[in-house]
Scaffold this active site. Structure first.
Site, PDB file in Angstrom:
ATOM      1  N   LYS A  45       0.804  -1.217   0.000  1.00 51.28           N
ATOM      2  CA  LYS A  45       0.000   0.000   0.000  1.00 51.28           C
ATOM      3  C   LYS A  45       0.840   1.273   0.000  1.00 51.28           C
ATOM      4  CE  LYS A  45      -4.101  -1.948   0.138  1.00 51.28           C
ATOM      5  NZ  LYS A  45      -5.143  -1.726  -0.886  1.00 51.28           N
ATOM      6  N   ASP A  46       2.127   1.172   0.303  1.00 53.27           N
ATOM      7  CA  ASP A  46       2.992   2.349   0.221  1.00 53.27           C
ATOM      8  C   ASP A  46       2.977   2.921  -1.197  1.00 53.27           C
ATOM      9  OD1 ASP A  46       3.641   1.756   2.804  1.00 53.27           O
ATOM     10  OD2 ASP A  46       5.745   1.303   2.433  1.00 53.27           O
TER      11      ASP A  46
END
Length: 348
Positions: A45-46
């Protein structure tokens, strides 16, 4: 100085692919894990967090001193909070009560405010979707990241994750398997890989209790949404970034299968990953049974198991939820014991 990054955000992406051997033993296929916990925030998700912030800045939706608001299962929140810390934004994250204590603590460590909601239907005023929208509407200078419907989510995977997989595999990929929460990862990667090789199969591993399997095969909800313990994947509504038309199939995976494989992956492969990664691998193993010729199968491992130490790697929690037998724990090698017991065992 050429190997120094300007900020931690520049280290996002370019994660490794690792061949799996022991947990896939006996299969004629080769399985490879795209290990996303190498990202600085510990998950895939970064990638989308940085993308959503950068694109919002370009559009003028997020201005200096603004507040980022999001409904999250935890990982997107960590990515957003990490980027916000570098860029100077405040964050408010709304998450369902089933999410682990580690995720809540991580978000607070990055300086975010965490709002916990009950497990209710998406349309309920107290759902994490509804509450996040309300907070964004009434907070001056707020930007709602809206990962479930924000096109910047799958676009970032189309531009980075998909190409990475293609290059790392030298184009020799026959199937891609992953879970779908927002759908951004699978949709973005699927679009890129199918443009490169049209016969690449894209399979979604869906927790039992999610409605996505029914929507793919029946175009409607057959079994009502149910509860399940795996976090971050599966849904009780259809996110705009779940592009069902680009997927080739769905495989259902139960909680017991997922949590058993979570522990096997760390003990047999040395990969400390979360239950969503294990769900994807179980789904890949099931899907591979329908493949006639030996194939190369890439499985997306979204995050680290460090965020589930209080659950998947907590014997008490596992026993309480029926995923582990107490008798097995008492005879296990990996126990914490006293010095007296250790010395006593040496004499046996």
């Amino acid at each position: 100085m050429s190997h120094i990054y300007n900020s931690i955000l520049d280290t996002v992406g370019d994660t490794p692919i690792v061949a799996l051997h022991n947990v896939t033993k006996g299969s004629k296929h080769k399985f490879f894990a795209k290990v996303e916990y190498f990202n600085p925030g510990g998950s895939i998700k970064d990638r989308v967090a940085v993308a959503m912030i950068e694109e919002a800045e370009k559009r003028g939706d997020l201005k200096p001193g603004g507040t980022i608001v999001e409904a999250t299962s935890g990982n997107t929140g960590v990515g957003l909070a990490l980027a916000a810390a570098v860029k100077g934004y405040k964050c408010i994250f709304v998450m369902p009560e089933k999410m682990s204590e580690e995720k809540r603590a991580l978000l607070r460590a990055y300086g975010a405010q965490v709002v916990i909601t009950p497990m209710v239907e998406p349309e309920d005023p107290l759902s994490h979707y509804s509450v996040s929208k309300k907070i964004a509407e009434q907070t001056p200078g707020a930007f709602l990241a809206n990962q479930f419907f924000n096109p910047d989510n799958p676009t970032r995977h189309y531009k980075t994750t998909g190409p990475e997989i293609w290059e790392q595999m030298d184009g020799k990929i026959d199937m891609l398997v992953g879970g779908a929460g927002t759908g951004g990862t699978l949709s973005g990667c699927a679009k890129f890989l199918k443009e490169k090789k049209s016969d690449v199969k894209v399979i979604c591993a869906d927790p039992i209790g999610s409605i996505l399997y029914d929507l793919f095969y029946h175009k409607k909800i057959v079994d009502p949404p149910g509860s399940y313990k795996v976090e971050g994947i599966g849904e009780d509504m259809l996110p705009g970034n779940v592009h069902l038309d680009i997927y080739d199939g769905f495989v259902r995976v139960s909680d017991p299968e997922a949590f058993d494989m979570t522990r096997r992956l760390v003990s047999e492969e040395g990969l400390l990953v979360g239950p969503s990664s294990a769900t994807a691998l179980v789904g890949a193993l099931k899907a591979s049974e329908k493949l006639e010729k030996p194939s190369n199968i890439v499985v997306i491992f979204p995050d680290s198991g460090r965020q589930y130490l209080s659950k998947a790697f907590n014997d008490k929690w596992m026993i309480e939820n029926g995923f582990l037998k107490e008798a097995d724990v008492k005879t296990a090698f990996n126990r914490v014991i006293s010095a007296e017991e250790a010395l006593k065992n040496l004499k046996k």
